[in-house]
Design a protein around this motif. Structure first.
Motif, PDB file in Angstrom:
ATOM      1  N   MET A  88       0.812  -1.203   0.000  1.00 30.36           N
ATOM      2  CA  MET A  88       0.000   0.000   0.000  1.00 30.36           C
ATOM      3  C   MET A  88       0.856   1.269   0.000  1.00 30.36           C
ATOM      4  O   MET A  88       0.878   2.031   0.967  1.00 30.36           O
ATOM      5  CB  MET A  88      -0.939  -0.010   1.216  1.00 30.36           C
ATOM      6  N   ARG A 140       1.104   3.547  -6.961  1.00 32.66           N
ATOM      7  CA  ARG A 140      -0.210   3.075  -7.384  1.00 32.66           C
ATOM      8  C   ARG A 140      -0.554   3.415  -8.831  1.00 32.66           C
ATOM      9  O   ARG A 140      -1.399   2.757  -9.434  1.00 32.66           O
ATOM     10  CB  ARG A 140      -1.288   3.684  -6.485  1.00 32.66           C
ATOM     11  N   ASP A 184      -5.779  -5.284  -2.135  1.00 33.60           N
ATOM     12  CA  ASP A 184      -5.863  -5.011  -0.699  1.00 33.60           C
ATOM     13  C   ASP A 184      -6.276  -6.285   0.023  1.00 33.60           C
ATOM     14  O   ASP A 184      -7.441  -6.666   0.050  1.00 33.60           O
ATOM     15  CB  ASP A 184      -6.864  -3.889  -0.443  1.00 33.60           C
TER      16      ASP A 184
END
Length: 295
Positions: free
Chosen positions: A219, A224, A231
């Motif tokens: 994360m 990203r 997740d």
């Protein structure tokens, strides 16, 4: 329309401001929301069954700020089942909270009247006397980072499905009603949330290693862009995921909509689902979530 009383399965509920617009872009009112939750009551209640329910409420509509609610509010009807759950490390500073467990159509109307548009639940359940059970399913949230979107999430979802099914899991995709895709899986037995978290993280790490240009398992927001983050953390006991068939508090009244894999065969044709489409979908496809519990 100031207020009125509805009879729902023999229970009387006072509802108010039924003409209040909760989704201004579509003109969707509280009355529309109540009609929706009743129209999907059977499959929605199956997903809420025996799970403590966290609510996200938009009392002034989706263009205003929402708030999360875990404890049952003052004025909760006495028929609503509740369960006290230990919440160590809670931001409220409390050692435990009392959650509703949504069981009846009347419960859904009560929550809709409170503008609880999103219903969030964990992957574990509680027993008839409130005992905490292990998780009966796993979930992975496929969250695309711009410019990636639902198409890329579905493409990666096929990779995740194939990997899970190779280990004997049954899988059901749910377009999240937001940006991406939720992938639910079951192997017919309960597992500890920590074990599922570790297993899901292993799958995410494996796929990110095989497809580093498309898949991310860590994360880090800086990494990203253009990738799909898997997740795995939503399997831990303290976390929840929006419940399948719940509305979302987005600009339009999209739904966390269970899908068939046939629908997702061409990722370029996949879109999020509006609440107005759900009645036709249930008639056409039935409840895809039942695939998780079939013998």
């Amino acid at each position: 329309m100031a207020s009125s009383t509805l009879d729902v399965d023999g229970r009387s509920l006072k509802v108010s401001n039924l003409d209040k617009v909760l989704y201004p872009e579509e003109g969707t009112t509280k009355y529309d929301v109540i009609r929706y939750v009743l129209s999907v009551a059977d499959p929605l209640l199956r997903q809420l069954a025996d799970r403590p329910c966290t609510r996200k409420r938009w009392p002034d509509g989706v263009e205003k700020d929402p708030f999360f609610e875990k404890n049952v509010p003052r004025g909760t009807p006495d028929w609503v089942r509740t369960v006290e759950v230990a919440t160590p490390g809670s931001s409220t500073g409390r050692d435990s909270l009392v959650f509703p467990v949504v069981e009846h159509r009347s419960d859904l109307v009560w929550l809709a009247n409170l503008a609880a548009l999103e219903l969030h639940t964990p992957q574990w359940t509680v027993g008839p006397r409130g005992g905490i059970r292990d998780a009966d399913r796993l979930v992975i949230d496929l969250d695309p980072g711009e410019p990636a979107g639902i198409e890329e999430a579905v493409e990666v979802g096929h990779l995740v499905r194939d990997r899970l099914e190779a280990d004997g899991w049954r899988t059901v995709p749910v377009t999240s009603g937001s940006k991406g895709l939720h992938l639910y899986a079951s192997h017919g037995r309960e597992s500890s949330p920590d074990a599922l978290r570790d297993y899901a993280r292993g799958i995410a790490d494996e796929l990110s290693g095989e497809h580093p240009d498309r898949v991310l398992s860590v994360m880090r927001r800086a990494d990203r862009r253009g990738k799909v983050f898997l997740d795995w953390s939503q399997n831990v006991r303290a976390k929840t995921t929006v419940t399948p068939y719940s509305l979302r508090g987005r600009s339009r009244p999209w739904v966390a909509a269970p899908r068939t894999w046939d629908e997702l065969e061409d990722p370029a044709k996949v879109h999020q689902v509006l609440y107005t489409d759900m009645a036709e979908r249930l008639e056409r496809y039935g409840d895809p979530m039942t695939a998780l519990t079939k013998d």
